[in-house]
Structures are given as structure tokens and as C-alpha cells.
Design an enzyme around this catalytic site. Sequence first.
Site, PDB file in Angstrom:
ATOM      1  N   HIS A  50       0.807  -1.221   0.000  1.00  0.00           N
ATOM      2  CA  HIS A  50       0.000   0.000   0.000  1.00  0.00           C
ATOM      3  C   HIS A  50       0.845   1.279   0.000  1.00  0.00           C
ATOM      4  O   HIS A  50       0.712   2.101  -0.910  1.00  0.00           O
ATOM      5  CB  HIS A  50      -0.991  -0.052   1.166  1.00  0.00           C
ATOM      6  CG  HIS A  50      -1.704   1.239   1.403  1.00  0.00           C
ATOM      7  ND1 HIS A  50      -2.584   1.782   0.491  1.00  0.00           N
ATOM      8  CD2 HIS A  50      -1.656   2.115   2.447  1.00  0.00           C
ATOM      9  CE1 HIS A  50      -3.052   2.936   0.970  1.00  0.00           C
ATOM     10  NE2 HIS A  50      -2.501   3.147   2.139  1.00  0.00           N
ATOM     11  N   HIS A  74       3.364   7.166   5.276  1.00  0.00           N
ATOM     12  CA  HIS A  74       2.162   7.851   5.742  1.00  0.00           C
ATOM     13  C   HIS A  74       1.347   7.077   6.776  1.00  0.00           C
ATOM     14  O   HIS A  74       0.616   7.671   7.552  1.00  0.00           O
ATOM     15  CB  HIS A  74       1.269   8.258   4.561  1.00  0.00           C
ATOM     16  CG  HIS A  74       0.466   7.134   3.985  1.00  0.00           C
ATOM     17  ND1 HIS A  74       0.963   6.301   3.013  1.00  0.00           N
ATOM     18  CD2 HIS A  74      -0.791   6.699   4.246  1.00  0.00           C
ATOM     19  CE1 HIS A  74       0.035   5.405   2.697  1.00  0.00           C
ATOM     20  NE2 HIS A  74      -1.042   5.621   3.432  1.00  0.00           N
ATOM     21  N   GLU A  78       0.255   6.104  12.485  1.00  0.00           N
ATOM     22  CA  GLU A  78      -1.057   5.641  12.901  1.00  0.00           C
ATOM     23  C   GLU A  78      -1.044   4.161  13.281  1.00  0.00           C
ATOM     24  O   GLU A  78      -1.603   3.758  14.280  1.00  0.00           O
ATOM     25  CB  GLU A  78      -2.048   5.884  11.756  1.00  0.00           C
ATOM     26  CG  GLU A  78      -3.363   5.173  11.941  1.00  0.00           C
ATOM     27  CD  GLU A  78      -4.504   6.149  12.046  1.00  0.00           C
ATOM     28  OE1 GLU A  78      -4.573   7.015  11.165  1.00  0.00           O
ATOM     29  OE2 GLU A  78      -5.305   6.039  13.000  1.00  0.00           O
ATOM     30  N   ASP A  79      -0.409   3.337  12.454  1.00  0.00           N
ATOM     31  CA  ASP A  79      -0.573   1.882  12.586  1.00  0.00           C
ATOM     32  C   ASP A  79       0.602   1.153  13.222  1.00  0.00           C
ATOM     33  O   ASP A  79       0.558  -0.055  13.379  1.00  0.00           O
ATOM     34  CB  ASP A  79      -0.791   1.248  11.196  1.00  0.00           C
ATOM     35  CG  ASP A  79      -2.042   1.787  10.527  1.00  0.00           C
ATOM     36  OD1 ASP A  79      -2.895   2.322  11.248  1.00  0.00           O
ATOM     37  OD2 ASP A  79      -2.140   1.668   9.299  1.00  0.00           O
ATOM     38  N   ASP A 141      -3.462   8.284  -1.168  1.00  0.00           N
ATOM     39  CA  ASP A 141      -3.795   7.215  -0.226  1.00  0.00           C
ATOM     40  C   ASP A 141      -5.229   6.732  -0.472  1.00  0.00           C
ATOM     41  O   ASP A 141      -5.500   5.539  -0.614  1.00  0.00           O
ATOM     42  CB  ASP A 141      -3.644   7.783   1.196  1.00  0.00           C
ATOM     43  CG  ASP A 141      -4.073   6.797   2.277  1.00  0.00           C
ATOM     44  OD1 ASP A 141      -3.737   5.606   2.155  1.00  0.00           O
ATOM     45  OD2 ASP A 141      -4.734   7.238   3.242  1.00  0.00           O
ATOM     46  N   ASP A 260     -21.240  14.161 -26.415  1.00  0.00           N
ATOM     47  CA  ASP A 260     -19.861  14.468 -26.046  1.00  0.00           C
ATOM     48  C   ASP A 260     -19.252  13.378 -25.168  1.00  0.00           C
ATOM     49  O   ASP A 260     -18.684  13.639 -24.132  1.00  0.00           O
ATOM     50  CB  ASP A 260     -19.787  15.818 -25.335  1.00  0.00           C
ATOM     51  CG  ASP A 260     -20.788  15.894 -24.204  1.00  0.00           C
ATOM     52  OD1 ASP A 260     -21.557  14.925 -24.032  1.00  0.00           O
ATOM     53  OD2 ASP A 260     -20.790  16.892 -23.481  1.00  0.00           O
TER      54      ASP A 260
HETATM   55 MN    MN Z   1      -2.887   4.524   3.816  1.00  0.00          MN
END
Ligand code: MN
Length: 745
Positions: A50, A74, A78-79, A141, A260
Site C-alpha cells: 500500500h 504515511h 497511525e498503525d 492514499d 460528447d
Molecule cells: Mn494509507
Amino acid sequence: MDMIRQYELVEKIRAYNPKADVGLINRAYVYSMKAHGNQKRASGQPYLVHPLAVAGILADLQLDDASIAVGLLHDTLEDTLSTYDEIKGLFGAEVAELTEGVTKLSKISFEDKATEQAENFRKLLLAMSKDIRVLLIKLADRLHNMRTLGAKGSESQKKTARETLDIYAPLADRIGLHVIKAELEDLAFKVLEPDEYGMIARKMAEWRAQDDLVPRVMGALQMELKKAGIEAEVSGREKAIYSIYQKMVKKSLAFDQLTDIVAYRVVVPDKRGCYEVLGMLHDRFKAIPGRFKDYISAPKPNGYQSLHTSVVGPFGNRMEVQIRTREMHDVAENGVAAHWLYKPAKDGEAASGKLVSGEVQAREAAPYRWLKSLVEQLQGVDDPAEFYENAKLELFSDNVFAFTPKGDVIQLPRGATPLDFAYAVHSNLGNKTVSAKVNGSVVPLRRALANGDMVEIVTSPNQHPNPGWRELVVSSRARSAINRYLRQQEQAELTKLGREILEKAAKRDGWKWDINALQAVLKKIPVHQVANVDDVFAALGQGRLFPRQIHDLLFPTAGAPRADEGKLVPPKRKKAAKGAKPGADEQVSKEDSIALEGVMEGMAVHYARCCSPLPGEEIVGIISTGRGISIHMRTCRNLEQFAEQPDRWLPVAWSQAALHGDLRKFVCRLRFHVKSDHGALATITSTIANSDANIIEIASEQRNVDAMSIRCEIEIRNKEHLNKLISQLSALKVMLSVEKIYGWN
Ligand code: MN
């Protein structure tokens, strides 16, 4: 699912930034791998897939080294057990702050109660406003999460898709990441409305398989450009599925009615080239009026620049062409990210991927300005809920919020009118609307509402929707309510009209019919969808069935009725003005009686666009399929096609009110040739307005150094009024010629 590898990521970055800080990228990669350890994604793949994919998307946007490193990092705060200080120590303050910004953004949920939502929205804007790269990384993300959403449970998929459609796609759009916005929308739409998505995807595939129109058009365009000696790149891109869906809903169109599906792009080296291409296109192909837009001299608020025009293409296809330079193209595709395109640092500065100061200014150009002004507002506001409302208005600018006199908020699409407002409150209110007051003063029903307008609807029990109302609304809710009413009304009118047509023909030709006789031959009626006697009348009213056919069914052995049915029966105006109403006891509806004589009660009247008759001009009515009656000029060329159908001709005449110019509602089209002069258009429009005519549409068709041609659609009282206007216009200094035209093309 293909996964990008670390060395591929590095190659991708080096391709646009040879001086990239590969060491930084590699260290971020290794750190992220260690931090995530054995974590797995919902799909069972190693978690690292990811962050690598997110970094890959950021590299596609050609962002700077710091952004890409943060793409890799990123999710660590958090994880995993990583901390801000650790990241700051290893990668520096810039990377640590960006990582923290993305983490904060990820914690914001938009599902909560209104006050929390307001607070969260404030956090979101604050996080973004410190550094717009936070939002770019967050969007990358979200994009990868949406691409791999299939592995999650269906409730969780729907929640993420809804949030993507409501919050992240509009944000991507707002900063000009159009390619990402379109993909986010399509992915979310597929989850939320799988049937609609599948239907359009199938239609697209069928359409694509039909013929090779797109490559043929591109080939023809390339050829024309080459002939004109213009250096250019031509491409054709299909619209995204969600934007096709939106267009179908907004304009109430079926897929097959879309013109279009593909936008053709011509990319040229410089701005001058854009106008050269435009000139060439308008020279070789017929331009479709009202579609030309110059976003080069007047860019959109998000910085978008291009020339847009629509022409009838080389194979008779209507097509939209967008003309731009390479730089404009980059901004059009990737908006604010295009301002981050890497340029090597100047001598003496570290090639760390940081932007040099000149580019910092470029970053603060148009796409960024809206965010700054939001943040400035934010600083002076105490009430987060109030701020949220204001900010949402700014951000999701497709909506307008208006108020009822009681203070209830009504949310409407941008461009909505008081009539949309009335229908949004209740369809019964819409149907009975006569006029509207906005903030206390009476306004025309076609006036677009602004945020915060207080709208008061004035109704009358005698009011009913008419077909013209469709032009006054933009919301699909109002449009479908009007259409529903008109369909019901039309069915009733057609039934009545058909009965009268039959009555009239029988009387004229000396034969009799009754309901029982019709009932007896019902099964033999030679048209589809006739289940009862009313359907027979409706079919007669629509012109799908003719009295002659009824006669032949009722009297199979009688031969032709007396009158010569094959012969054209042109109406005689004098007769029409008086006794020609069918049946002496017929009443004429109030509305129709205002403009016309000779029209039966309840008949829907429609003024034919092919000739746009004005009071004072000789006219005739044609009973037309599914539309009631069309009024044409007696000289209209389209009448020839009805020559063999005398039952459809109806003698009509203008009423005294119309002839005297008491009504200002007749549409007329004019073409002007004027000297190219800056004030020309203004002079013309003010002359028209001063003569008490309404301008509905005005479009310039062609323009060269000394002259231009303008088409204009106006509302006017009668022929006399028009003649007076034409003589006033002819007297203008800039005017070369004026003519009434028939049809737009
Ligand atoms: Mn992520």
C-alpha cells in the site's frame, strides 16, 4: 493486482527528476518495511504494497522527494509504534510534519454528529492549509484504497465510497486533480450504484465497438492541422462513467442522446497556436453556437485554461474540441500538482527535492487562493458549526442554499431558480407557482438564486406547469415533476383532441360513430398500445391514427368518405378568425385564447422553432404527434411534409391581443453582422433591452479582424415590434446587416 516495486519507484522518480534524493526514498522504504513488519492488508497482501503504491501515484504526479517519502511513511504513525520524534530524527522536520498532517487527516471521520463534523472539517482545512502536499498525499492514499476496496466487507465499502464521493472527489476537483477526481468518482459510483454503473459501462463498450469514429476523427483532425501547417498533438478521451451519469441525470438524456462522450484535445506549443487551431476548426467545420468558451483569457478559479468549442465534425458528428498548450494541459490534468513539477535546484542549493523560492510563488497561484481565503475566514470565527456551513458552501460550490420564510434551509444545485426552490419544497407548490419574491422583492422565475436568499413563493389554484417551465429549472427533481404533470396533462389533452378530430371528420364527411361502435372494432385498430377507447382518441390526437382509418373499420364496404382526403386543405385565415372552431359549444381555454383563435380547449400549443411565427405573420396549426398543436408560418417549408394529411391541419389565427402586442412572449432569432468593435455587443444588447424585447441567448458565430457575426434569440411582442427593433438596430453605427433567421443552423 500489479504491485510496484521499490526499484521501479526509483526509476519512475528519476525519469522526471534526475537529481532525486534516492537515499531518502530508500531509507523511507526500509523504515516503512520494518515498521509495518508482518502487517497484512485486507486482501492478504503484505501491508507494504500500500505505501509503495501511494508513493507510485505521487511519483506519477511528479511530486518532490519529501512528498514521495511521506507516501511511503504515511501509515507508520497511525498503525505502528513509530513516533513523530523518531521520524523527525531520521528524515527531518519537513517529512515528519507532512507525515503527521496526513495522519491527522486520516483520523477525521465525516460520519459523526453535525458539531463533530464541523470540528473535523475545520481540522481538515487546517491540516491542508499548512501544506497542500498533505492533501495530495491523502488523495493518493484514498485513491489506492478505493482501487483495492474489493477486499473489504460491503458495509465498509459503501461507507468509504460515500465519503470519497462526498468529500475527497470534490476536494480533488477543487485543487484541479481532475484525473484523480474522475477515477475516485468512478470507483465510488461502482460501489454505490452498481446497476447504473454497469449499464453505462456496457453502453460505452457497445458504443466503442460500433465503429472506429474516434480514430477516424483524430486522423481527420491531424490531416487538417498538417494542411494548415500547425504543429499539434491530437488526442481523444472518453468521459468518465460518473460524469456521463451525472450529465444524463442533469439534462434528462438517454445515453444515445449524448453528443460528447469523447472530448478531442489539441495540444500546441504556444498560446498563439491555440487561436490558430480555433480559427482553422471554425474555418473547416461548422461551429455549434453557444458552445465556444475562452478559458485562456478568462481562466477558471482553479487555474484551468483552454479554448473550448463544439463543431459538426468531419463525419457529421457533433464534437467538442479543447485546445491548449502543454503547460495548460498539465494544469488541466493535475491542477495544483502541476505547480509542483520538479525543477532542479539552483547551483549552491542542495538537490534535496525542496522547491526553490521562485517556485514557492508559483505554488501560491490561483489553485491555492481559495484555501487561503477559507483559512483567513477560519481565524475570525468562534462558532465551528457556522464556519463549517460557510466553508462547505465555498468548497462544494455546486450547491446553493436558500431559505424558506420560516427559515428552513433548502439545498439546490447551482443555477437553481425560484421554481426549483418551489419544487424542492413540494411538487404541489411547484405546480401552482405564479411568481416569487427573493429577499422581499419580486423577481423573474428564471433568476438564479444565490446563497442565503430568502424565497417566498406566490401560488394560484389556477396555475399549471407548461412546457416552457422545463427551461426555467435546473434540478432533476423539478424537471421530473414538471414532466410528470405534462405527460398526464398531454394524455388528457390528446384524448380530448382526438375525439374532436374524429367528430369533426365524421361531421364533414357525413358519417356517424359512437363509443360502442369503436369498442367493437378496438382489436382491429392498426396502431400499437390501444387498450381502450380513450387510447383510440389519444392515437387520433397524436396523429398516429386518422379518422379515415376509423371510417374504413366501421364501414368496411362503404369506400372512401365524401371529402377528398388526399388533397391539401390549407386553412383560410378569415374563416378561421370566426366560425371555424370545431363544434359551436367548444370553449377555448383561457391561456390559449390569449394568443390564438381557432384553438380547442385544453390543446397544448407549441410555436414551431423552424419558423418561429410572430403575431402579424400568416399562420397555420399542425396537430403534431405527442405535442398537441404546432403553429407554423404559412410559408414554412416544413409544412410540405403534412400535405397528405389534411386531418392534421387546423385553421388558426392570431387573437386581437396578440396582434396588438399585448403579449411579449414570442421567440424570434436574428443574425447580425457587425464591425469588430469592443463596444459592439453591448450597444446591441442595450438597444434590444431598451426596445422592451427580452434576450434569451446571444452567441458570436464568427469573428475576424474587422467584422463578426452574432446570433441572438429574443422574446418579442409581434411582427410590428420586430420591424421597429430591426430598424433601430440597423441604424447603429456598428451594424452592417440584420436579418431574421429560421432555426439555429
Ligand atoms: Mn494509507
